[in-house]
Scaffold this motif. Sequence first.
Motif, PDB file in Angstrom:
ATOM      1  N   VAL A  43       4.061  -2.830  -4.776  1.00  0.00           N
ATOM      2  CA  VAL A  43       3.086  -1.934  -4.152  1.00  0.00           C
ATOM      3  C   VAL A  43       3.793  -0.824  -3.397  1.00  0.00           C
ATOM      4  CG1 VAL A  43       1.278  -1.767  -2.402  1.00  0.00           C
ATOM      5  CG2 VAL A  43       1.318  -3.695  -3.998  1.00  0.00           C
ATOM      6  N   THR A  44       3.399   0.372  -3.700  1.00  0.00           N
ATOM      7  CA  THR A  44       3.901   1.561  -3.015  1.00  0.00           C
ATOM      8  C   THR A  44       2.787   2.597  -3.028  1.00  0.00           C
ATOM      9  OG1 THR A  44       5.731   3.150  -2.921  1.00  0.00           O
ATOM     10  CG2 THR A  44       4.876   2.606  -5.105  1.00  0.00           C
ATOM     11  N   ALA A  45       3.060   3.763  -2.481  1.00  0.00           N
ATOM     12  CA  ALA A  45       2.036   4.802  -2.449  1.00  0.00           C
ATOM     13  C   ALA A  45       1.562   5.132  -3.861  1.00  0.00           C
ATOM     14  CB  ALA A  45       2.584   6.055  -1.764  1.00  0.00           C
ATOM     15  N   GLY A  46       0.256   5.041  -4.053  1.00  0.00           N
ATOM     16  CA  GLY A  46      -0.319   5.394  -5.347  1.00  0.00           C
ATOM     17  C   GLY A  46      -0.475   4.250  -6.327  1.00  0.00           C
ATOM     18  N   THR A  47       0.036   3.060  -6.012  1.00  0.00           N
ATOM     19  CA  THR A  47      -0.123   1.916  -6.915  1.00  0.00           C
ATOM     20  C   THR A  47      -1.602   1.563  -7.055  1.00  0.00           C
ATOM     21  OG1 THR A  47       2.010   0.972  -6.263  1.00  0.00           O
ATOM     22  CG2 THR A  47       0.443  -0.518  -7.314  1.00  0.00           C
ATOM     23  N   ARG A  48      -2.046   1.460  -8.291  1.00  0.00           N
ATOM     24  CA  ARG A  48      -3.440   1.078  -8.558  1.00  0.00           C
ATOM     25  C   ARG A  48      -3.491  -0.453  -8.618  1.00  0.00           C
ATOM     26  NH1 ARG A  48      -4.279   3.926 -14.139  1.00  0.00           N
ATOM     27  NH2 ARG A  48      -2.220   2.931 -14.361  1.00  0.00           N
ATOM     28  N   LEU A  49      -4.035  -1.067  -7.569  1.00  0.00           N
ATOM     29  CA  LEU A  49      -4.002  -2.527  -7.432  1.00  0.00           C
ATOM     30  C   LEU A  49      -5.419  -3.090  -7.467  1.00  0.00           C
ATOM     31  CD1 LEU A  49      -1.904  -4.678  -5.028  1.00  0.00           C
ATOM     32  CD2 LEU A  49      -4.382  -4.990  -5.112  1.00  0.00           C
ATOM     33  N   LEU A  50      -5.595  -4.122  -8.292  1.00  0.00           N
ATOM     34  CA  LEU A  50      -6.872  -4.833  -8.365  1.00  0.00           C
ATOM     35  C   LEU A  50      -6.686  -6.241  -7.829  1.00  0.00           C
ATOM     36  CD1 LEU A  50      -9.832  -4.846  -9.318  1.00  0.00           C
ATOM     37  CD2 LEU A  50      -9.028  -5.784 -11.498  1.00  0.00           C
ATOM     38  N   ASP A  51      -7.478  -6.599  -6.808  1.00  0.00           N
ATOM     39  CA  ASP A  51      -7.444  -7.945  -6.232  1.00  0.00           C
ATOM     40  C   ASP A  51      -8.664  -8.699  -6.745  1.00  0.00           C
ATOM     41  OD1 ASP A  51      -6.315  -9.934  -4.530  1.00  0.00           O
ATOM     42  OD2 ASP A  51      -7.895  -9.536  -3.078  1.00  0.00           O
ATOM     43  N   VAL A  52      -8.424  -9.696  -7.576  1.00  0.00           N
ATOM     44  CA  VAL A  52      -9.496 -10.454  -8.226  1.00  0.00           C
ATOM     45  C   VAL A  52      -9.813 -11.688  -7.394  1.00  0.00           C
ATOM     46  CG1 VAL A  52     -10.149 -11.712 -10.304  1.00  0.00           C
ATOM     47  CG2 VAL A  52      -8.848  -9.583 -10.490  1.00  0.00           C
ATOM     48  N   GLY A  53     -11.102 -11.872  -7.072  1.00  0.00           N
ATOM     49  CA  GLY A  53     -11.488 -12.928  -6.143  1.00  0.00           C
ATOM     50  C   GLY A  53     -11.125 -12.526  -4.735  1.00  0.00           C
ATOM     51  N   CYS A  54     -11.532 -11.330  -4.344  1.00  0.00           N
ATOM     52  CA  CYS A  54     -11.032 -10.703  -3.113  1.00  0.00           C
ATOM     53  C   CYS A  54     -11.613 -11.290  -1.836  1.00  0.00           C
ATOM     54  CB  CYS A  54     -11.302  -9.201  -3.156  1.00  0.00           C
ATOM     55  SG  CYS A  54     -13.068  -8.763  -3.154  1.00  0.00           S
ATOM     56  N   GLY A  55     -12.683 -12.087  -1.937  1.00  0.00           N
ATOM     57  CA  GLY A  55     -13.268 -12.656  -0.729  1.00  0.00           C
ATOM     58  C   GLY A  55     -13.683 -11.579   0.256  1.00  0.00           C
ATOM     59  N   GLY A  56     -13.275 -11.746   1.504  1.00  0.00           N
ATOM     60  CA  GLY A  56     -13.645 -10.789   2.542  1.00  0.00           C
ATOM     61  C   GLY A  56     -12.879  -9.483   2.520  1.00  0.00           C
ATOM     62  N   GLY A  57     -11.961  -9.321   1.578  1.00  0.00           N
ATOM     63  CA  GLY A  57     -11.318  -8.030   1.357  1.00  0.00           C
ATOM     64  C   GLY A  57     -10.044  -7.770   2.124  1.00  0.00           C
ATOM     65  N   LEU A  58      -9.470  -8.786   2.778  1.00  0.00           N
ATOM     66  CA  LEU A  58      -8.290  -8.567   3.608  1.00  0.00           C
ATOM     67  C   LEU A  58      -7.112  -8.017   2.802  1.00  0.00           C
ATOM     68  CD1 LEU A  58      -6.735  -8.819   6.273  1.00  0.00           C
ATOM     69  CD2 LEU A  58      -6.278 -11.220   5.687  1.00  0.00           C
TER      70      LEU A  58
END
Length: 257
Positions: A43-58
């Motif tokens: 992860v760095t500036a501009g990385t397109r990251l998808l969090d699957v099962g993100c729950g409360g979003g932390l």
Amino acid sequence: MSITRAAGSGRDHLPALLAVLDAVDRAPGAAALRARSYELLGVTAGTRLLDVGCGGGLAVAEAGALGALAAGVDRDEEMIAEARRRHPGHAFAVADATALPYEDGAWDAYRADKVLHELPDPAAALAEARRVLAPGGQAVLSGQDWDTCVLDAGDGVLTRRIVHARADLVTGPRVARRFRGLLLDHGFEDVAVEVSTAVLTDASRLPLATGLAESAVRTGAITSEQAAAWTADQTARAAGGRFFLAIPVFTASGTRA
């Protein structure tokens, strides 16, 4: 300790579920494990990251603070509403891990933490992970193997029965030991696995142990009398500063070919 989400929907279940998820996020070593996942994902500036099962979003918020263009999905509509309330300005959507609403190659990084054990078909989720990742994108899977829960107890045979009975209530209790194989089966390269063990010795963690015994009684694996004796042993250990519970968490990473 990881959890399985309660069946059902609606706001009646949400406060209790969020309380458990928040407690897991505050558990010893949890922040370091999340940070390690962002490191493995590059992860760095501009990385397109998808969090699957993100729950409360932390995790979405933390990755966003690192400069990522992060988004989260969860199958629970009320959970997504809570994630949006807690972390305004971040992208969240209702979606299933096996049917993501994104184009092929839309993401650089895919993260699934404490998710695959809930799925009847984790292979389908990995197929989706590969589809939505761009070539060279990174995937990180993490979670506990529910059969691998270590407690110090006087009766080792009964303890194994209790742990296995609780594990059998989970849809995919042993999926964490399959992480490496799942990534390899779906065309990921440079696959690696790490393990971090949470060692809990504080008496306040006693309910995690007694909850295992209660679950084992409900399944019929042990009797109420056996549960009472086992719980008394654990309670005495906690009172005497001898409580011991260890939970290994496996983290697997790979590169989308």
